[in-house]
Design a protein around this motif. Structure first.
Motif, PDB file in Angstrom:
ATOM      1  N   ASN A  35      -6.731  -3.589   9.681  1.00 21.36           N
ATOM      2  CA  ASN A  35      -6.661  -2.541   8.653  1.00 21.36           C
ATOM      3  C   ASN A  35      -7.288  -1.249   9.182  1.00 21.36           C
ATOM      4  O   ASN A  35      -8.333  -1.284   9.839  1.00 21.36           O
ATOM      5  CB  ASN A  35      -7.385  -2.980   7.384  1.00 21.36           C
ATOM      6  CG  ASN A  35      -6.657  -4.092   6.663  1.00 21.36           C
ATOM      7  OD1 ASN A  35      -5.429  -4.123   6.644  1.00 21.36           O
ATOM      8  ND2 ASN A  35      -7.405  -5.027   6.080  1.00 21.36           N
ATOM      9  N   GLU A  48       2.712  -3.851   1.229  1.00 21.47           N
ATOM     10  CA  GLU A  48       3.379  -4.916   1.990  1.00 21.47           C
ATOM     11  C   GLU A  48       2.394  -5.514   2.994  1.00 21.47           C
ATOM     12  O   GLU A  48       1.417  -4.867   3.384  1.00 21.47           O
ATOM     13  CB  GLU A  48       4.603  -4.352   2.739  1.00 21.47           C
ATOM     14  CG  GLU A  48       5.693  -3.827   1.813  1.00 21.47           C
ATOM     15  CD  GLU A  48       6.858  -3.214   2.572  1.00 21.47           C
ATOM     16  OE1 GLU A  48       8.003  -3.532   2.225  1.00 21.47           O
ATOM     17  OE2 GLU A  48       6.625  -2.416   3.508  1.00 21.47           O
ATOM     18  N   ASP A  49       2.693  -6.746   3.415  1.00 18.82           N
ATOM     19  CA  ASP A  49       1.835  -7.423   4.384  1.00 18.82           C
ATOM     20  C   ASP A  49       2.705  -8.167   5.380  1.00 18.82           C
ATOM     21  O   ASP A  49       3.707  -8.773   4.997  1.00 18.82           O
ATOM     22  CB  ASP A  49       0.896  -8.408   3.667  1.00 18.82           C
ATOM     23  CG  ASP A  49      -0.289  -8.800   4.538  1.00 18.82           C
ATOM     24  OD1 ASP A  49      -0.063  -9.418   5.617  1.00 18.82           O
ATOM     25  OD2 ASP A  49      -1.435  -8.499   4.165  1.00 18.82           O
ATOM     26  N   ASN A  65       9.743  -0.768   8.635  1.00 22.51           N
ATOM     27  CA  ASN A  65       8.684   0.238   8.458  1.00 22.51           C
ATOM     28  C   ASN A  65       7.788  -0.250   7.322  1.00 22.51           C
ATOM     29  O   ASN A  65       8.026   0.030   6.156  1.00 22.51           O
ATOM     30  CB  ASN A  65       9.312   1.604   8.147  1.00 22.51           C
ATOM     31  CG  ASN A  65       8.289   2.693   7.894  1.00 22.51           C
ATOM     32  OD1 ASN A  65       8.480   3.538   7.049  1.00 22.51           O
ATOM     33  ND2 ASN A  65       7.189   2.657   8.623  1.00 22.51           N
ATOM     34  N   LEU A  66       6.790  -1.029   7.702  1.00 23.93           N
ATOM     35  CA  LEU A  66       5.913  -1.697   6.733  1.00 23.93           C
ATOM     36  C   LEU A  66       4.996  -0.674   6.062  1.00 23.93           C
ATOM     37  O   LEU A  66       4.380   0.158   6.728  1.00 23.93           O
ATOM     38  CB  LEU A  66       5.106  -2.780   7.462  1.00 23.93           C
ATOM     39  CG  LEU A  66       4.196  -3.676   6.649  1.00 23.93           C
ATOM     40  CD1 LEU A  66       4.064  -5.046   7.345  1.00 23.93           C
ATOM     41  CD2 LEU A  66       2.792  -3.078   6.492  1.00 23.93           C
ATOM     42  N   GLU A  67       4.911  -0.755   4.734  1.00 26.31           N
ATOM     43  CA  GLU A  67       4.032   0.123   3.953  1.00 26.31           C
ATOM     44  C   GLU A  67       2.758  -0.669   3.620  1.00 26.31           C
ATOM     45  O   GLU A  67       2.760  -1.549   2.764  1.00 26.31           O
ATOM     46  CB  GLU A  67       4.764   0.568   2.685  1.00 26.31           C
ATOM     47  CG  GLU A  67       3.909   1.241   1.626  1.00 26.31           C
ATOM     48  CD  GLU A  67       2.957   2.281   2.168  1.00 26.31           C
ATOM     49  OE1 GLU A  67       1.735   2.085   2.021  1.00 26.31           O
ATOM     50  OE2 GLU A  67       3.437   3.274   2.752  1.00 26.31           O
ATOM     51  N   PRO A  68       1.634  -0.375   4.333  1.00 23.79           N
ATOM     52  CA  PRO A  68       0.447  -1.253   4.240  1.00 23.79           C
ATOM     53  C   PRO A  68      -0.227  -1.297   2.870  1.00 23.79           C
ATOM     54  O   PRO A  68      -0.957  -2.241   2.589  1.00 23.79           O
ATOM     55  CB  PRO A  68      -0.502  -0.697   5.303  1.00 23.79           C
ATOM     56  CG  PRO A  68       0.010   0.653   5.651  1.00 23.79           C
ATOM     57  CD  PRO A  68       1.466   0.672   5.349  1.00 23.79           C
ATOM     58  N   ASP A  72       6.317  -1.699  12.363  1.00 27.20           N
ATOM     59  CA  ASP A  72       5.328  -0.635  12.544  1.00 27.20           C
ATOM     60  C   ASP A  72       5.132   0.061  11.201  1.00 27.20           C
ATOM     61  O   ASP A  72       6.063   0.140  10.403  1.00 27.20           O
ATOM     62  CB  ASP A  72       5.846   0.361  13.598  1.00 27.20           C
ATOM     63  CG  ASP A  72       4.775   1.293  14.144  1.00 27.20           C
ATOM     64  OD1 ASP A  72       4.288   2.139  13.365  1.00 27.20           O
ATOM     65  OD2 ASP A  72       4.438   1.195  15.329  1.00 27.20           O
ATOM     66  N   ASP A  73       3.935   0.572  10.956  1.00 29.04           N
ATOM     67  CA  ASP A  73       3.665   1.239   9.682  1.00 29.04           C
ATOM     68  C   ASP A  73       4.028   2.724   9.708  1.00 29.04           C
ATOM     69  O   ASP A  73       3.977   3.386   8.668  1.00 29.04           O
ATOM     70  CB  ASP A  73       2.182   1.085   9.308  1.00 29.04           C
ATOM     71  CG  ASP A  73       1.274   1.790  10.302  1.00 29.04           C
ATOM     72  OD1 ASP A  73       0.474   2.651   9.887  1.00 29.04           O
ATOM     73  OD2 ASP A  73       1.366   1.496  11.508  1.00 29.04           O
ATOM     74  N   THR A  74       4.384   3.272  10.863  1.00 33.04           N
ATOM     75  CA  THR A  74       4.678   4.702  10.993  1.00 33.04           C
ATOM     76  C   THR A  74       6.186   4.915  11.109  1.00 33.04           C
ATOM     77  O   THR A  74       6.812   4.421  12.052  1.00 33.04           O
ATOM     78  CB  THR A  74       3.956   5.290  12.220  1.00 33.04           C
ATOM     79  OG1 THR A  74       2.549   5.050  12.087  1.00 33.04           O
ATOM     80  CG2 THR A  74       4.201   6.784  12.354  1.00 33.04           C
ATOM     81  N   ASP A 133      -2.826  -1.387  11.069  1.00 34.09           N
ATOM     82  CA  ASP A 133      -2.238  -1.482   9.730  1.00 34.09           C
ATOM     83  C   ASP A 133      -1.109  -2.493   9.658  1.00 34.09           C
ATOM     84  O   ASP A 133      -0.388  -2.567   8.660  1.00 34.09           O
ATOM     85  CB  ASP A 133      -1.790  -0.113   9.193  1.00 34.09           C
ATOM     86  CG  ASP A 133      -2.867   0.527   8.314  1.00 34.09           C
ATOM     87  OD1 ASP A 133      -3.816  -0.182   7.929  1.00 34.09           O
ATOM     88  OD2 ASP A 133      -2.761   1.735   8.024  1.00 34.09           O
ATOM     89  N   ILE A 134      -0.940  -3.288  10.707  1.00 33.87           N
ATOM     90  CA  ILE A 134      -0.079  -4.464  10.672  1.00 33.87           C
ATOM     91  C   ILE A 134      -0.979  -5.699  10.721  1.00 33.87           C
ATOM     92  O   ILE A 134      -0.861  -6.589   9.891  1.00 33.87           O
ATOM     93  CB  ILE A 134       0.933  -4.470  11.845  1.00 33.87           C
ATOM     94  CG1 ILE A 134       1.792  -3.194  11.827  1.00 33.87           C
ATOM     95  CG2 ILE A 134       1.800  -5.738  11.791  1.00 33.87           C
ATOM     96  CD1 ILE A 134       2.642  -3.007  10.593  1.00 33.87           C
TER      97      ILE A 134
END
Length: 203
Positions: free
Chosen positions: A15, A189-190, A183-186, A165-167, A11-12
């Motif tokens: 997908n 955000e990209d 903390n990336l929100e997939p 990281d997405d978590t 998810d970084i």
């Protein structure tokens, strides 16, 4: 000043559909995993048991499941790897402004799928100065020892690192050690927007 960027994988770059594997397993009557199986999943992610032992643990608990079905269900989480993200990391690697590390919780079955289905995986891997997969180093996020291991391997100062990281559990654990985090929100955000989204860290 950021000198090292540490990226997650799922998810970084690739997908994921995190609901897909539980949904597929449920078709075979596998739901509400017992604590023993949750523990086995974590052991497997740390590379403490083999892929064969991992499947056999499920087979013992859920006797109706067949190996091919199980592998398909286990890999259902993996969706696709957009090539524009490869171009982003290739450009970043070519510029040589930052040390680039990858740090992913993953397992042998998933990586085998990626190697088979993502034609440019080797090219992607070569963009990084180091490529840390949990099952190869016997640590997993969010345990503090996985971050400490990476910091020690490269003699890094936490305040000079950015971890993506997405978590949230994973970024919180890194932040507790003094590492800068995103903390990336997939869904909104990209990673390719790194230098606009987190511009305050790079100015």
């Amino acid at each position: 000043m950021i000198k090292t960027i540490i990226f997650d994988f799922g998810d970084i770059f690739i997908n994921l559909d995190k609901s897909a594997t539980p949904a597929q397993l449920e078709k075979f009557g596998i739901k509400n995993l017992p604590e023993s199986i949750v523990a086995i999943n974590q052991e497997y992610e740390k590379g403490l048991i083999s892929s064969e032992e991992f499947f056999n643990s499920y087979k013992k608990e859920f006797s109706t499941v067949e190996k091919d079905q199980f592998l398909d269900a286990w890999n259902a989480i993996l969706v696709d790897f957009p090539e524009y993200r490869l171009e982003f990391i290739k450009k970043l690697a070519a510029e040589k402004d930052y040390q680039l590390l990858l740090l992913s919780n993953t397992n042998e079955i998933h990586i085998d799928w990626v190697k088979e289905n993502v034609s440019f995986f080797n090219e992607f891997q070569q963009c990084f100065d180091a490529f840390y997969l949990s099952y190869e180093i016997n640590f997993r996020k969010p345990d503090a020892n996985i971050y400490e291991y990476v910091l020690k391997q490269h003699d890094l100062k936490p305040e000079e690192c950015l971890f993506i990281d997405d978590t949230k559990e994973n970024t919180d654990a890194a932040a507790a050690l003094g590492i800068n985090v995103w903390n990336l929100e997939p869904t909104r955000e990209d990673v390719i927007d790194l230098f606009t989204t987190k511009k305050e860290l790079f100015s």
